[in-house]
Scaffold this motif. Sequence first.
Motif, PDB file in Angstrom:
ATOM      1  N   THR A 263     -30.720  63.843   2.754  1.00  0.00           N
ATOM      2  CA  THR A 263     -30.863  64.816   3.841  1.00  0.00           C
ATOM      3  C   THR A 263     -32.191  65.550   3.722  1.00  0.00           C
ATOM      4  N   LEU A 264     -32.537  65.902   2.517  1.00  0.00           N
ATOM      5  CA  LEU A 264     -33.785  66.633   2.286  1.00  0.00           C
ATOM      6  C   LEU A 264     -34.984  65.798   2.736  1.00  0.00           C
ATOM      7  N   ARG A 265     -35.011  64.537   2.343  1.00  0.00           N
ATOM      8  CA  ARG A 265     -36.134  63.673   2.709  1.00  0.00           C
ATOM      9  C   ARG A 265     -36.233  63.503   4.216  1.00  0.00           C
ATOM     10  N   ARG A 266     -35.089  63.193   4.849  1.00  0.00           N
ATOM     11  CA  ARG A 266     -35.095  62.957   6.296  1.00  0.00           C
ATOM     12  C   ARG A 266     -35.538  64.195   7.069  1.00  0.00           C
ATOM     13  N   GLU A 267     -34.964  65.356   6.718  1.00  0.00           N
ATOM     14  CA  GLU A 267     -35.305  66.578   7.461  1.00  0.00           C
ATOM     15  C   GLU A 267     -36.740  67.029   7.193  1.00  0.00           C
ATOM     16  N   ALA A 268     -37.195  66.872   5.956  1.00  0.00           N
ATOM     17  CA  ALA A 268     -38.550  67.302   5.628  1.00  0.00           C
ATOM     18  C   ALA A 268     -39.591  66.479   6.387  1.00  0.00           C
ATOM     19  N   LEU A 269     -39.377  65.164   6.459  1.00  0.00           N
ATOM     20  CA  LEU A 269     -40.319  64.314   7.188  1.00  0.00           C
ATOM     21  C   LEU A 269     -40.282  64.602   8.686  1.00  0.00           C
ATOM     22  N   GLU A 270     -39.095  64.858   9.201  1.00  0.00           N
ATOM     23  CA  GLU A 270     -38.982  65.213  10.620  1.00  0.00           C
ATOM     24  C   GLU A 270     -39.693  66.536  10.910  1.00  0.00           C
TER      25      GLU A 270
END
Length: 303
Positions: A263-270
Amino acid sequence: MPPPDQPKPDLSKPAVPGDVLERIANALERLAPAPRAAPDFAAADAFIWYPDARALTAVPRVNRVDMSLLKGIDRMRDILMENTERFARGLPANNALLWGARGMGKSSLVKAAHAAVNAGLGHDTGLLKLVEIHREDIESLPDLMTLLRGAPFRFLVFCDDLSFDAEDTSYKSLKAVLDGGIEGRPDNVLLYATSNRRHLLSRDMIENERSSAINPGEAVEEKVSLSDRFGLWLGFHRCSQDEFLAMVGGYVAHYQVPVDAETLRREALEWATTRGSRSGRVAWQYVQDLAGRLGVTLSEPKA
């Protein structure tokens, strides 16, 4: 006809009685501004310079992040730390210009380096002081140097987001203090500045000088020679995706924000995509948003 004889003044008596002179002197003394007290440099490790009052105001708590949270700038961190340590210990060191991409931790690194070096001075802890001067007050820099000269401390004078626009001649005060003034920079003072511009001047400004001056070479040299007077140049460039994720992960781990890695990776990149930028500042803004949504306060973790 000759003028009639005038009585000669009696020079044995004062023209104004002594008590009147004394009252005038006392009145003038009351009207004169009281002498300003010398700054209490032992009151804090950081100060802000206010030129109108010729005063340094203590900052009890500096807005800074821990050195361990600054990711992707290891080489610049090591160089600035070494330079600051040498200065704090009374050894030769260079004025530093930290320039480059916005939000990559330039000013954060200066404040973190000051704290880290000060903490490592042993029995001399507190010897190194941080003094912030605002960009619009650069012309008062010689007055600040006079105030700091001779004080039993060492000072990092820090100017954040330093740059100059057309018709702005205040940079000449900075040039004189950095190198070339008759007094020079005090031995106990070092200047650190951050800027998005390597030469502290906009490219349009330099190109305009080149196209309109009678002697283009001399005009441009006079403008860009300011940054040459900083002996240490540290360039900050945009970070990669991996470096950005490392910044986010560092903040999340430090402040113990409960979120799974995917979740952290996906949201941070978004978040970075919507901002159109990857930087330490954008990483921190995302972590603030994440912590707010999860109801987590970003306070320092307990040891």
